[in-house]
Design a protein around this motif. Sequence first.
Motif, PDB file in Angstrom:
ATOM      1  N   HIS A 160      12.364  26.394   6.620  1.00 56.87           N
ATOM      2  CA  HIS A 160      11.700  27.486   5.906  1.00 56.87           C
ATOM      3  C   HIS A 160      11.174  26.998   4.555  1.00 56.87           C
ATOM      4  O   HIS A 160      10.072  27.370   4.142  1.00 56.87           O
ATOM      5  CB  HIS A 160      12.670  28.646   5.705  1.00 56.87           C
ATOM      6  CG  HIS A 160      12.885  29.481   6.931  1.00 56.87           C
ATOM      7  ND1 HIS A 160      11.846  29.972   7.682  1.00 56.87           N
ATOM      8  CD2 HIS A 160      14.015  29.897   7.551  1.00 56.87           C
ATOM      9  CE1 HIS A 160      12.320  30.664   8.711  1.00 56.87           C
ATOM     10  NE2 HIS A 160      13.633  30.632   8.654  1.00 56.87           N
ATOM     11  N   CYS A 202       7.827  24.926   4.983  1.00 54.93           N
ATOM     12  CA  CYS A 202       6.786  25.502   5.841  1.00 54.93           C
ATOM     13  C   CYS A 202       5.385  25.115   5.377  1.00 54.93           C
ATOM     14  O   CYS A 202       4.451  25.097   6.182  1.00 54.93           O
ATOM     15  CB  CYS A 202       6.931  27.021   5.913  1.00 54.93           C
ATOM     16  SG  CYS A 202       6.737  27.872   4.327  1.00 54.93           S
ATOM     17  N   TRP A 252       3.428  32.377   5.641  1.00 50.25           N
ATOM     18  CA  TRP A 252       3.252  31.287   6.600  1.00 50.25           C
ATOM     19  C   TRP A 252       1.829  30.757   6.678  1.00 50.25           C
ATOM     20  O   TRP A 252       1.597  29.651   7.128  1.00 50.25           O
ATOM     21  CB  TRP A 252       3.684  31.752   7.990  1.00 50.25           C
ATOM     22  CG  TRP A 252       5.145  31.996   8.046  1.00 50.25           C
ATOM     23  CD1 TRP A 252       5.783  33.202   8.045  1.00 50.25           C
ATOM     24  CD2 TRP A 252       6.171  31.020   8.079  1.00 50.25           C
ATOM     25  NE1 TRP A 252       7.137  33.036   8.081  1.00 50.25           N
ATOM     26  CE2 TRP A 252       7.404  31.705   8.101  1.00 50.25           C
ATOM     27  CE3 TRP A 252       6.169  29.627   8.091  1.00 50.25           C
ATOM     28  CZ2 TRP A 252       8.619  31.048   8.139  1.00 50.25           C
ATOM     29  CZ3 TRP A 252       7.391  28.971   8.131  1.00 50.25           C
ATOM     30  CH2 TRP A 252       8.594  29.676   8.150  1.00 50.25           C
ATOM     31  N   CYS A 272       2.360  35.142  18.889  1.00 51.83           N
ATOM     32  CA  CYS A 272       3.558  35.965  19.054  1.00 51.83           C
ATOM     33  C   CYS A 272       3.438  36.870  20.280  1.00 51.83           C
ATOM     34  O   CYS A 272       4.403  37.031  21.039  1.00 51.83           O
ATOM     35  CB  CYS A 272       3.792  36.794  17.794  1.00 51.83           C
ATOM     36  SG  CYS A 272       4.082  35.811  16.310  1.00 51.83           S
ATOM     37  N   MET A 318      14.449  29.170  18.391  1.00 57.47           N
ATOM     38  CA  MET A 318      13.633  29.921  17.439  1.00 57.47           C
ATOM     39  C   MET A 318      12.168  29.505  17.489  1.00 57.47           C
ATOM     40  O   MET A 318      11.344  30.040  16.754  1.00 57.47           O
ATOM     41  CB  MET A 318      14.173  29.730  16.024  1.00 57.47           C
ATOM     42  CG  MET A 318      15.553  30.317  15.828  1.00 57.47           C
ATOM     43  SD  MET A 318      16.175  29.985  14.166  1.00 57.47           S
ATOM     44  CE  MET A 318      17.859  30.604  14.329  1.00 57.47           C
ATOM     45  N   ARG A 353      11.456  33.420  17.657  1.00 58.13           N
ATOM     46  CA  ARG A 353      10.282  32.852  16.991  1.00 58.13           C
ATOM     47  C   ARG A 353       9.273  32.408  18.050  1.00 58.13           C
ATOM     48  O   ARG A 353       9.654  32.036  19.156  1.00 58.13           O
ATOM     49  CB  ARG A 353      10.699  31.654  16.135  1.00 58.13           C
ATOM     50  CG  ARG A 353       9.556  31.011  15.365  1.00 58.13           C
ATOM     51  CD  ARG A 353      10.083  29.913  14.441  1.00 58.13           C
ATOM     52  NE  ARG A 353       9.007  29.066  13.935  1.00 58.13           N
ATOM     53  CZ  ARG A 353       8.200  29.375  12.938  1.00 58.13           C
ATOM     54  NH1 ARG A 353       8.351  30.528  12.330  1.00 58.13           N
ATOM     55  NH2 ARG A 353       7.263  28.547  12.543  1.00 58.13           N
ATOM     56  N   HIS A 354       7.993  32.465  17.701  1.00 57.90           N
ATOM     57  CA  HIS A 354       6.957  32.078  18.659  1.00 57.90           C
ATOM     58  C   HIS A 354       7.054  30.597  19.011  1.00 57.90           C
ATOM     59  O   HIS A 354       7.636  29.798  18.270  1.00 57.90           O
ATOM     60  CB  HIS A 354       5.569  32.389  18.100  1.00 57.90           C
ATOM     61  CG  HIS A 354       5.239  31.654  16.827  1.00 57.90           C
ATOM     62  ND1 HIS A 354       4.878  30.330  16.804  1.00 57.90           N
ATOM     63  CD2 HIS A 354       5.231  32.068  15.535  1.00 57.90           C
ATOM     64  CE1 HIS A 354       4.649  29.949  15.560  1.00 57.90           C
ATOM     65  NE2 HIS A 354       4.859  30.983  14.765  1.00 57.90           N
TER      66      HIS A 354
END
Length: 530
Positions: free
Chosen positions: A58, A61, A479, A448, A31, A364-365
């Motif tokens: 999460h 973050c 984020w 991304c 991810m 995910r990046h």
Amino acid sequence: MAAGETQLYAKVSNKLKGRSTPLLLEPLLAMGFPVHTSLKALAATGRKTAEEALAWLHGHCNDPSLDDPIPQEYALFLCPTGPLLEKLQEFWRESKRQCAKNRAHEVFPHVTLCDFFTCEDQKVECLYEALKRAGDRLLGSFPTAMPLALHSSISYLGFFINGSPADVIREFAMTFATEASLLADCTVKPCTKQLHLTLAHKFYPHHQRTLEQLARAIPLGHGCQWTAALYSRDMRFVHYQTLRALFQYQPQNADELTLSPGDYIFVDPTQQDEASEGWVIGISQRTGCRGFLPENYTDRASESDTWVKHRTYTFSLAADLNSRKDGEASSRRSGEFLSQTARSLSSIQALQATVARKSVLVVRHGERVDQIFGKSWLQQCSTPDGKYYRPDLNFPCSLPKRSHGIKDFENDPPLSSCGIFQSRIAGDALLDSGIRISSVFASPALRCVQTAKLILEELKLEKKVKIRVEPGLFEWTKWESGKTTPTLMSLDELREANFNIDTDYRSLPWACASVKKIKRKENGSWSTHQ
């Protein structure tokens, strides 16, 4: 790929070929989470499932200490189970009702085998192996019945363990300490003093007689399976008070904490000078954030409420495996170890099945530069005249051109060199799996779009499949730390930077009132709307 990135890619790739990735770590790395934060999340959640670790990531973050190399503290306890545990808990409740709370109520019934010690996040699995080895070695000689002798003084009440059973337990603790030192490179101090199970500690002297009467009423003839349990705690908050949130609280100011019922808050009594009457300053265990909170929304919690149980080893030669409630052990000697592996496999298989069923792959990046070098990363790589240079090998070789110059990268950071490597590894893994990609959607964030491009390159699809930039995928309110919309690269700028963008794609309306959306203008720039 630039020459420097090629060398780094080859160097790390060769290292990984001879080393398997821990089972629970794979989904988090896939991810795009960095290794060090993924390992921290696993350690903080007891390395149970990838889903729990993901939820922890999460939640944290916005944790300012997320990247700090702060390990957990671990301790080994011998804990009673079954009827004896129930009677001890009954004593706990009754002693608290009749004689008020004392120091023993802060922790569950246990015999301390090893004092708290630190262990690096990447070596926690070695502690589990040390526990299993020590348990297997002493399983045959572990006492079938534990003699408990009541001891009472003016400030202490508890059961003492003496004789040969105590010698066996000390040998087990010493074996674990030795194995942990060899396998996990930890300095573990096993208990060498009188083994004891505390019933009451630091109570009022006039309560001693009442506590003794309650303790003598505990029946010791009940059968008991003793379990060695490995627990961890956050070493930063050892001397803090622990509060539990009773009610929901939504912050009225930026320096206040969000509270949900059941949240634990760590409070340092010596750092409350800034707080007004009725308020305290604390750190949320759930998010890692610091802020003010109303004290009357909370209640005092026990010290061990925030501890995390990792693994256990149950000493029982005659245990009926089919009767175990947790159903997690497959043999008398395996404790919870095989069950954790089976549970992890099941978790990953469920994730894979979900991906196959929905025919959607969410990626995910990769690692972004500000995650590694902090908020001031741009100052580290900028010359006084606003030009980019590479101060560290983990900075990208170059940055694409932007109309407003390098300053726009501050809130739209690129991938680091390791992030580039992660993206290529993800694409390489997808190529090996045989997955066929027909469409690619990416957030307009540079990191991304970079991740999508690199994956497509490894899939040999960079010329065939165009990237559809979808602004609705960019949840900047969740984020990003800033309160204003980041300046993102326009479609023209992305094309000039050699990204194969689908210019015919038009974003669909997204009905999500809780997230600000970004839509495309005809001139290729971006604007915000609700």
